[in-house]
Enzyme design. Structure first.
Site, PDB file in Angstrom:
ATOM      1  N   ARG A  83       0.698  -1.321  -0.233  1.00 41.82           N
ATOM      2  CA  ARG A  83      -0.277  -0.443  -0.378  1.00 41.82           C
ATOM      3  C   ARG A  83       1.148   1.473   0.128  1.00 41.82           C
ATOM      4  O   ARG A  83       0.315   1.956  -0.449  1.00 41.82           O
ATOM      5  CB  ARG A  83      -1.266  -0.353   0.786  1.00 41.82           C
TER       6      ARG A  83
ATOM      7  N   TYR B 249     -14.189  16.194 -18.764  1.00 42.68           N
ATOM      8  CA  TYR B 249     -14.513  15.140 -18.955  1.00 42.68           C
ATOM      9  C   TYR B 249     -16.189  14.953 -17.234  1.00 42.68           C
ATOM     10  O   TYR B 249     -15.702  15.703 -16.078  1.00 42.68           O
ATOM     11  CB  TYR B 249     -13.591  14.075 -17.958  1.00 42.68           C
TER      12      TYR B 249
ATOM     13  N   ASP C  15      -5.409  18.371 -16.008  1.00 39.77           N
ATOM     14  CA  ASP C  15      -5.107  16.596 -16.161  1.00 39.77           C
ATOM     15  C   ASP C  15      -4.387  17.143 -18.560  1.00 39.77           C
ATOM     16  O   ASP C  15      -5.174  17.262 -19.267  1.00 39.77           O
ATOM     17  CB  ASP C  15      -6.443  16.817 -16.862  1.00 39.77           C
TER      18      ASP C  15
ATOM     19  N   LYS D  61      -5.623   5.487 -20.159  1.00 36.38           N
ATOM     20  CA  LYS D  61      -5.911   5.566 -21.972  1.00 36.38           C
ATOM     21  C   LYS D  61      -5.033   5.511 -22.671  1.00 36.38           C
ATOM     22  O   LYS D  61      -4.161   4.529 -23.032  1.00 36.38           O
ATOM     23  CB  LYS D  61      -6.413   7.047 -21.740  1.00 36.38           C
TER      24      LYS D  61
END
Length: 390
Positions: free
Chosen positions: A59, A111, A182, A207
């Site tokens: 983690r 988005y 972004d 992406k």
């Protein structure tokens, strides 16, 4: 480029193509594996008290994920990158930098998932925001004493608006604001916002970085040490780190980032020109077209125009006919893979965006978005010709 005598492919003189392909040469594991290993483990053993390998618990850190983070940070020219379980997990973590009462400014065309996060989670947590067109409006009148950051995409999703990052960064620095960009649509192959004055870069690694529609991931990249420490603390505390196997998948994807994007961009430009000539197409929005209002800005701040384009047809019925009849092109959400995808923003990526904002941004039931892949361009044109003629 002459690489003779160079055993460390992180030199500045390396091209972006070489960075994508050879960066991990000096980061190979001790066995010399060309494909970096997947350290599929939750925890790490220690030889004794005070003796650590540098890894404790996945983690917090993992060698495979750290390898990926090092590469993404280098590609974006950042100090550090953090790999998350999704792009939305990355953005949500960035928003944890702020406290109740803080205000931020966002681009009104984003988005849909980001807008949903800001509307449903950020507001609940006491944050406020103002949405404006960052590509055309001056942010100065909207800055208050509580404003802490500006958040944008460039080009935007799906209307492909382009913001001058360098120009905006001058204003944010004057007012002590964080500039968050972004960079998903262009990837570090085509654009490096940190070089232009951004403070934080976020990506959906699902992406173009992953590039194969087979994994989900996200990234935050920073250049400031104090900011990095704050985000890393949130990161390890909330536990949204990317898994070792998914880290490996994105590592593999980055190796072909350059060749994929070069081919996809070439296809996108040809398709944009092709669509302009079609009878039922009323608008084509691609920043690589000289008539696009952001064309000159893109030429200054990016190395390419990307593989995303949006077009509008003359009726909702015709748009749905396209979606119902594509075969080579997939009717699917997401973007950035080797396959060409067509998306209907109003019912898919932007389904949760308020109607009035959709209308203001020009997102209607006639708008379609293409994520152009690397198929043969003649085949893509033939597919659209066939569908348009039905």
């Amino acid at each position: 480029m002459d690489c003779s005598g160079c055993n460390k492919c992180t030199e500045v003189r390396c091209s972006i193509e070489t960075k994508c392909q050879q960066l991990d040469r000096n980061l190979m594991d001790k066995w010399g594996a060309i494909s970096y290993p997947i350290y599929q483990t939750a925890t790490f053993a220690h030889d004794g008290f005070g003796q650590s390998t540098g890894y404790d618990y996945t983690r917090m850190q993992n060698p495979t994920r750290q390898q990926l983070e090092s590469i993404v940070a280098y590609l974006e020219n950042g100090k550090d990158a953090l790999a998350f379980s999704s792009g939305m997990a990355a953005i949500a973590t960035v928003m944890e930098l702020f406290k109740p009462g803080d205000h931020f400014i966002i681009d009104e065309d984003l988005y849909g998932g980001s807008i949903r996060l800001f509307n449903e989670i950020s507001k609940k947590n006491g944050l406020t925001y103002t949405a404006i067109s960052l590509s055309t409006e001056d942010i100065t009148p909207y800055i208050t004493e509580k404003t802490k950051a500006v958040y944008l995409e460039t080009p935007t999703n799906p209307m492909m608006n382009v913001t001058d990052i360098r120009k905006l960064s001058k204003i944010t620095k004057e007012h002590g604001l964080l500039l968050i960009v972004d960079n998903t649509f262009l990837s570090p192959y085509f654009q490096n916002p940190l070089n232009l004055g951004a403070d934080i870069v976020v990506h959906s690694g699902t992406k173009f970085l992953g590039g194969h529609h087979d994994t989900i991931g996200g990234f935050v990249v920073v250049k400031d040490e104090e900011l990095d420490e704050r985000i890393r603390f949130i990161y390890k505390t909330t536990g949204a780190g990317l898994s070792p196997f998914d880290s490996w998948l994105i590592l593999r994807g980055i190796r072909t980032l350059a060749v994929r994007l070069d081919r996809a961009q070439q296809n996108a430009l040809e398709l944009a020109e092709f669509l302009k000539e079609q009878e039922h197409v009323t608008k084509v929005i691609y920043p690589g077209l000289p008539e696009h209002p952001g064309y000159e800005i893109m030429k200054k701040q990016a190395r390419g125009f990307g593989a995303m384009l949006t077009f509008e047809v003359d009726s909702a019925e015709f748009a749905k006919k396209i979606l119902n009849n594509v075969q080579l092109i997939y009717f699917a959400e997401s973007l950035g893979g080797t396959e060409t995808l067509i998306t209907y923003p109003i019912t898919q990526t932007h389904a949760d965006v308020p109607k009035e904002l959709l209308e203001k941004n020009g997102i209607n039931d006639r708008v379609l978005r293409l994520s152009v892949g690397i198929e043969g361009i003649r085949d893509l044109k033939a597919e659209l010709t066939r569908v348009f003629a039905i």
